[in-house]
Write an enzyme that holds these catalytic residues in place. Sequence first.
Site, mmCIF file in Angstrom:
data_model
loop_
_atom_site.group_PDB
_atom_site.id
_atom_site.type_symbol
_atom_site.label_atom_id
_atom_site.label_comp_id
_atom_site.label_asym_id
_atom_site.label_seq_id
_atom_site.Cartn_x
_atom_site.Cartn_y
_atom_site.Cartn_z
ATOM 1 N N CYS A 1 0.845 -1.196 0.000
ATOM 2 C CA CYS A 1 0.000 0.000 0.000
ATOM 3 C C CYS A 1 0.877 1.240 0.000
ATOM 4 O O CYS A 1 2.104 1.154 0.058
ATOM 5 C CB CYS A 1 -0.931 0.000 1.218
ATOM 6 S SG CYS A 1 -0.074 0.200 2.794
ATOM 7 N N ASP B 1 7.529 27.501 -32.249
ATOM 8 C CA ASP B 1 8.616 27.814 -33.172
ATOM 9 C C ASP B 1 8.065 27.649 -34.587
ATOM 10 O O ASP B 1 7.229 26.777 -34.822
ATOM 11 C CB ASP B 1 9.781 26.851 -32.932
ATOM 12 C CG ASP B 1 10.884 27.042 -33.944
ATOM 13 O OD1 ASP B 1 11.350 28.179 -34.081
ATOM 14 O OD2 ASP B 1 11.265 26.056 -34.596
ATOM 15 N N CYS C 1 3.449 1.678 2.656
ATOM 16 C CA CYS C 1 4.704 0.957 2.404
ATOM 17 C C CYS C 1 5.655 1.818 1.566
ATOM 18 O O CYS C 1 6.825 1.990 1.920
ATOM 19 C CB CYS C 1 4.442 -0.345 1.652
ATOM 20 S SG CYS C 1 3.348 -1.491 2.480
ATOM 21 N N ASP D 1 16.086 24.886 -30.370
ATOM 22 C CA ASP D 1 15.116 25.409 -29.406
ATOM 23 C C ASP D 1 15.385 24.951 -27.981
ATOM 24 O O ASP D 1 14.558 25.178 -27.089
ATOM 25 C CB ASP D 1 13.699 24.968 -29.807
ATOM 26 C CG ASP D 1 13.322 25.431 -31.205
ATOM 27 O OD1 ASP D 1 13.631 26.590 -31.524
ATOM 28 O OD2 ASP D 1 12.754 24.637 -31.962
ATOM 29 N N ASP E 1 11.190 21.983 -32.606
ATOM 30 C CA ASP E 1 11.675 20.741 -33.210
ATOM 31 C C ASP E 1 12.928 20.214 -32.526
ATOM 32 O O ASP E 1 13.488 19.210 -32.938
ATOM 33 C CB ASP E 1 11.918 20.921 -34.712
ATOM 34 C CG ASP E 1 12.907 22.038 -35.008
ATOM 35 O OD1 ASP E 1 13.566 22.508 -34.059
ATOM 36 O OD2 ASP E 1 13.027 22.440 -36.176
#
Length: 838
Positions: A13, A442, A16, A645, A641
Amino acid sequence: MKSQKFDIRGMTCSACSNAVDRSIKKLDGISEVNVNLLSNSMIVKYDDTKLNDEKIIKTVEDAGYEAILAQIENKKIEKKDSIAQNEMDELKNRLIISLIFAVPLFYIAMGHMLNWSLPSYFLGEKNAITFAFTQFLLAIPIVFINIKYYKVGFKTLFKASPNMDSLIAIGTGAAMLYGIFAIYKIGFALGINDLNMLHKYSMDLYFESAAIVLTLITFGKYLEAKAKGKTSEAINKLMDLAPKKALVLRDNIEVEISVDELKLKDIVIVKPGASIPADGVIISGNTSIDESMLTGESLAVSKKLGDRVIGASINKYGSIKFEVTKIGSDTVLAQIIKLVEGASSSKAAISKLADKISSIFVPTVILISIIATITWMLLGYDFEFALGIGIAILVISCPCALGLATPTAIMVGTGKGAQNGILIKNAEALEIAEKIDTIVLDKTGTITEGKPKVTDIIVNSGINEKRLLQIAYSLENNSEHPLADAIIKKAEDEKIELLKVEDFKAQNGLGVEAKIENETIFIGNKKFLENNNILLEEFFEKSEKLASSGKTPIFISNNKKILGLIAVADVVKTTSKRAIEEFYKMNLEVIMLTGDNHKTAKAIANELNIQNFISEVLPEDKDKVIKQLQENGKKVAMVGDGINDAPALARADVAIAIGAGTDIAIESANIVLVRNDLLDVVRAIELSSATLKNIKQNLFWAFIYNIIGIPLAAGVFYSLLGWKLNPMFAGAAMSLSSVSVVLNALRLSFFKSTIDENLKLVENKNIKGVNMTKVLKVDGMSCGHCSGRVEKALNALEQVSDVKVDLATKEVTINCKEEVSTEVLENSIKEAGYEVIK
């Protein structure tokens, strides 16, 4: 700094996973910890000068769990039996054995109350010890087969980090101990012939409650494990795609080998219908390849000499040879799997709320159980009644559902994204993407194709077009700018020779300069020439006209005067306008960034109805634009791309790299889109919203379950309505709560973007403009006249948009704008006098 993955065993759970997380974070040298309850794994980033793997494993063990160093195979992709699968098999065996003993136990314990027929030796006061001891004997195997709950539960309890197993262990353990106590009391009552005591304790045995609760919880855990297995179905399907064999050329002989034996630069032969075993570049033949399992693109993609192919995609038509460029963990498929697994191991900020509550949840439940038991006894109810209340509280409380709420949704969401070519690197990106209000695009390669073409060549007196193109070609041949490709391609098509270039210098975003035949040449934008004191004269007006029509003027000059200009145009992608319309529908502010001059940028912005654009931006200044927007309180997504960038992508709240294709490991992006399609940004944002909504639903139901379940189990409604929760029903409810959370997360696997639902881009065959490619092998063609007749016959069909004939291979590649049967194409070729052989 080292990053290491560990498999963790014993976690059941969120309490834990939190215990493991807290223990590891206390270590000196830890940079980052991600504990994944769903995959039973942990990824740790740490300073290996201060810490080692053995110390981390020991710390996990001290917290009450088992850690094993994950074996990450770098050579090949191989689907292995996971911990989850082993857990499922173990739970199935435990459930079967539990049921074998639980069914007769329930029959004996409850038969007299339900008027079922029982053997006489179980009936009456004189057989009370047989009745009780038989139940004890049937309960013992169930306890032992599920001993894991007790081992982990009490171990973590003694480590002061109790978890769900602790609740089960305390509750069912108390019931078993009370049952043993009752057996002794029955024996004592028989000895002194106290019929009241005998009747009381023979009716207050809790063996069936303990055993049935353990069985029901194991059943719930089994269902949960099966459902959890489905959440990683997308990853498993990707792993299944990897072919096992490859046909290679060795000493000019075709040899079939295992994919594991492939080496870089091997020549692989792929026949129609076969899977491509690795990434590479086509060196012979052309075909159409189905990449839908990796990119989400349902239509086959035409491939020719020099094109790249992706491992695990399917060769549809022609036979090809390709040179292997990537194998094993370097392939696109391996990187996709790595990204999806990494995303599912990460945590969204919203999950911190559940983690914080889970860390105090179990101790609080134990305290509530003790208080409720004592309170009912103080109110005058007998110990058996109070004990039933205490056990019900312990059993119904479910931190499991809280712990599964976030990772299940993230696993399914990222897996669904991967199937559609949307690769989400981490859960945080999912959460932030839903909150963005500004999207920065862009231009080159994102809005446009990124494959510009030369449209105009204008020269000054004293120089001709061919000489100007030769000078530009010689300089740009050393440049990496996308616009340079257009000039290079134009010159190569015209078979122009290169001139010798010396002292080459590039100024990022402006242009390049070099010496040709001892004369300094400048090539670049208006600003670049003005910086070098070159007067544009009448070329300024010409460039303005070109720019206003969406073309980019590139000026060429020597150190005295302008020689001319070359105009280059980059075509807008067919889907860009639709995507931008969708952004506006989402109430996003759209901003276009470009290094183009103002006029060119405005022409493209007008074409796409983009209201805001920023032109003449240098690559290094793009991140300043993002920073300014953020300082104005905007949540910004940057789409680029990934070529120039990176700074802007790194600065943005959400970085989206588009058209990554065969280069998906872009470090600066949070979301990587395999296809070069701006509509996938829309799909990514919608998927993020759907995933976050699913997480919120899961957390809501997990909280509501406990808010209602614990008071009900505590007997809050007993005095008014007579409602009292039997521990067996509490166990069933607890199990179902976890299963329901996982099943809700699995609904994400049916996610569809509104774009796909509205347009039916792939399924609707009536939509015009859908491109399909078919490749036919045609016999009888021997010269240009033959190929011309075949092309003419096929182009006469209105469904056909383009035909290419390769006389060397006898293959005819037909691009269709509408659905057309192969039979129709074959008949047209036959009428032209040729035969289709494949």
